[in-house]
Design a protein around this motif. Structure first.
Motif, mmCIF file in Angstrom:
data_model
loop_
_atom_site.group_PDB
_atom_site.id
_atom_site.type_symbol
_atom_site.label_atom_id
_atom_site.label_comp_id
_atom_site.label_asym_id
_atom_site.label_seq_id
_atom_site.Cartn_x
_atom_site.Cartn_y
_atom_site.Cartn_z
ATOM 1 N N LEU A 1 14.805 -42.017 -66.648
ATOM 2 C CA LEU A 1 15.491 -40.911 -67.317
ATOM 3 C C LEU A 1 14.557 -40.199 -68.290
ATOM 4 O O LEU A 1 14.442 -38.968 -68.264
ATOM 5 N N SER B 1 11.385 -40.153 -68.436
ATOM 6 C CA SER B 1 10.314 -39.459 -67.730
ATOM 7 C C SER B 1 10.805 -38.096 -67.246
ATOM 8 O O SER B 1 10.118 -37.076 -67.387
ATOM 9 N N SER B 2 12.015 -38.080 -66.708
ATOM 10 C CA SER B 2 12.572 -36.816 -66.217
ATOM 11 C C SER B 2 12.841 -35.830 -67.354
ATOM 12 O O SER B 2 12.632 -34.630 -67.215
ATOM 13 N N ILE B 3 13.326 -36.349 -68.475
ATOM 14 C CA ILE B 3 13.636 -35.458 -69.604
ATOM 15 C C ILE B 3 12.397 -34.678 -70.029
ATOM 16 O O ILE B 3 12.419 -33.458 -70.186
ATOM 17 N N GLN C 1 9.365 -34.437 -68.503
ATOM 18 C CA GLN C 1 8.507 -33.791 -67.500
ATOM 19 C C GLN C 1 9.273 -32.916 -66.509
ATOM 20 O O GLN C 1 8.667 -32.203 -65.719
ATOM 21 N N GLY C 2 10.596 -32.989 -66.509
ATOM 22 C CA GLY C 2 11.363 -32.118 -65.626
ATOM 23 C C GLY C 2 11.578 -32.716 -64.256
ATOM 24 O O GLY C 2 11.018 -33.750 -63.920
ATOM 25 N N LYS D 1 11.650 -34.704 -57.660
ATOM 26 C CA LYS D 1 10.982 -35.993 -57.872
ATOM 27 C C LYS D 1 11.861 -37.143 -57.414
ATOM 28 O O LYS D 1 13.094 -37.076 -57.510
ATOM 29 N N TYR E 1 13.412 -39.832 -58.170
ATOM 30 C CA TYR E 1 14.060 -40.741 -59.100
ATOM 31 C C TYR E 1 15.299 -41.344 -58.461
ATOM 32 O O TYR E 1 15.802 -40.844 -57.442
ATOM 33 N N VAL F 1 19.984 -40.967 -61.875
ATOM 34 C CA VAL F 1 19.098 -40.359 -62.867
ATOM 35 C C VAL F 1 18.847 -38.907 -62.501
ATOM 36 O O VAL F 1 18.929 -38.007 -63.347
ATOM 37 N N SER G 1 20.193 -35.868 -64.699
ATOM 38 C CA SER G 1 19.162 -35.060 -65.346
ATOM 39 C C SER G 1 19.380 -33.582 -65.044
ATOM 40 O O SER G 1 19.099 -32.719 -65.865
ATOM 41 N N SER H 1 14.404 -25.614 -68.515
ATOM 42 C CA SER H 1 14.148 -26.951 -69.069
ATOM 43 C C SER H 1 14.424 -28.052 -68.054
ATOM 44 O O SER H 1 13.704 -29.046 -67.986
ATOM 45 N N ILE H 2 15.469 -27.879 -67.257
ATOM 46 C CA ILE H 2 15.795 -28.915 -66.271
ATOM 47 C C ILE H 2 14.629 -29.158 -65.336
ATOM 48 O O ILE H 2 14.214 -30.282 -65.095
ATOM 49 N N TRP H 3 14.081 -28.075 -64.817
ATOM 50 C CA TRP H 3 13.066 -28.246 -63.771
ATOM 51 C C TRP H 3 11.696 -28.527 -64.340
ATOM 52 O O TRP H 3 10.896 -29.245 -63.726
ATOM 53 N N GLN H 4 11.433 -27.999 -65.513
ATOM 54 C CA GLN H 4 10.071 -28.162 -66.052
ATOM 55 C C GLN H 4 9.969 -29.160 -67.183
ATOM 56 O O GLN H 4 8.859 -29.487 -67.625
ATOM 57 N N GLY H 5 11.082 -29.640 -67.706
ATOM 58 C CA GLY H 5 11.020 -30.667 -68.748
ATOM 59 C C GLY H 5 10.906 -30.096 -70.147
ATOM 60 O O GLY H 5 10.708 -28.891 -70.331
ATOM 61 N N MET H 6 11.011 -30.979 -71.124
ATOM 62 C CA MET H 6 11.060 -30.549 -72.517
ATOM 63 C C MET H 6 9.724 -30.686 -73.237
ATOM 64 O O MET H 6 9.474 -30.012 -74.234
#
Lengths: 205, 205
Positions: free
Chosen positions: A191, A193-195, A197-198, B153, B155, B159, B163, B194-199
């Motif tokens: 989780l 990691s996904s947050i 890195q997306g 990805k 996962y 998750v 996500s 943000s979802i696809w590229q991360g925070m």
DNA sequence: GTCTATATCCAGATAGAC
DNA sequence: GTCTATCTGGATATAGAC
């Protein structure tokens, strides 16, 4: 032999017994499906005591709510303090919060269920919505600081905090509803990691 | 002039009026704080009719639930069908779902509130949890296909889906609770970015 | 099928002895 | 402070006229 006959069945203080019983019943059946009599029986207490201590059913719920919210608040505080001592990043603070929430979902299930899964507005009156309460605003503050310090992307404050914590909270809901069968701590690494890195494999461009 | 005196106050069919009234009241006050009499008054119907049509209060809730879940299901289906026609990606399907949910949160607020914000298990018995219902499993299926085709990805399935949709669902909750004051569609672009590229700004390595 | 009037039940709350 | 017995309101549900 009087001491053999003397029963010592309820060593805990009476208001603790009431709150514990109420928490279990409320989580199991929902506030409105639990009567004061139910609580009374489960706590091994008389109805009169309940009204003396809490003034009624909503009084129990309010006391529970404040107590548990306070516990959560202290949990967040301790994370922030540790972070300040170690000068650690916003990311690691968020991670630690999620890690603990996942842990508690397995070990203190009913507490998490009452705090994160119940609709308090349907039975507690004159209370601010829980998402505006201290622990949650402190979580948003951590995110805001991370943005300010250039650690996190500069999104709208709500978008940022829900992107970070929304997935975790959703997983807790799904776990409590029985949809997710795996203990959440096992999913923690993926989780976070996904947050950060997306989800997309390649950038959309 | 009989036709002038004739009142035509309730052109809608009676069961629609009952369901509409119940939806508004349930969302506003919570299922358990609404009595059959309340519904009866708001719908301009007699109590007898309600029992004739739905058999009681829980019958109303069940009918509402099925009806609205079905609407949501059709919405998801139409998105999937369009996608198949255009051969479009899992990402764009997910985006479209979030976009529509955000739109409906503003325009069909009570429907979204009843479907996504109520705790059905507290008043509807013998029904699968909503997160296991068709529209939600279809959303997970879209994600699973995206993973399989190398678009997302790899996962764990839970998750991945939380996500992607967890942040959006959390934002809907916060919006319905009055915490977020901005209409959600205005925050849509940032959220999906943000979802696809991360925070995180830089990869953690 | 729709309505009003009524019955039944049970939860929340109280009174008063101890 | 704790208990039991009791009261009361209101909710669900029904009966029976129309």
């Amino acid at each position: 032999m009087p001491y053999l006959n003397r029963e010592v069945p309820n060593p805990e203080p009476i208001d603790c017994r009431i709150l514990t019983a109420a928490l279990d019943l409320f989580v199991e059946n929902g506030y409105h499906n639990v009567s004061v009599h139910d609580v009374q029986k489960q706590a091994n207490v008389s109805i009169g005591s309940i009204y003396n201590h809490f003034g009624g059913k909503e009084g129990i719920a309010k006391a529970l709510y404040k107590h548990l919210l306070n516990e959560m608040n202290e949990m967040i505080d301790s994370i922030i303090q540790q972070a300040d001592a170690q000068d650690s990043s916003a990311i690691s603070q968020c991670n630690r919060i999620i890690e603990l929430l996942f842990e508690y979902t397995e070990t203190k299930t009913n507490i998490i269920a009452f705090i994160l899964h119940a609709k308090h507005s349907e039975f507690i009156t004159n209370e601010i919505p829980i998402c505006s309460a201290e622990p949650f605003s402190k979580m948003r503050a951590i995110v805001a600081r991370g943005i300010k310090q250039g650690e996190l992307k500069n999104y709208n404050s709500w978008v940022a905090s829900t992107s970070i914590f929304g997935g975790a909270i959703r997983m807790i809901h799904l776990r409590l509803d029985g949809a997710i069968e795996q203990p959440l701590p096992e999913l923690y690494e993926q989780l976070i990691s996904s947050i950060w890195q997306g989800m997309a494999i390649q950038d959309e461009s």
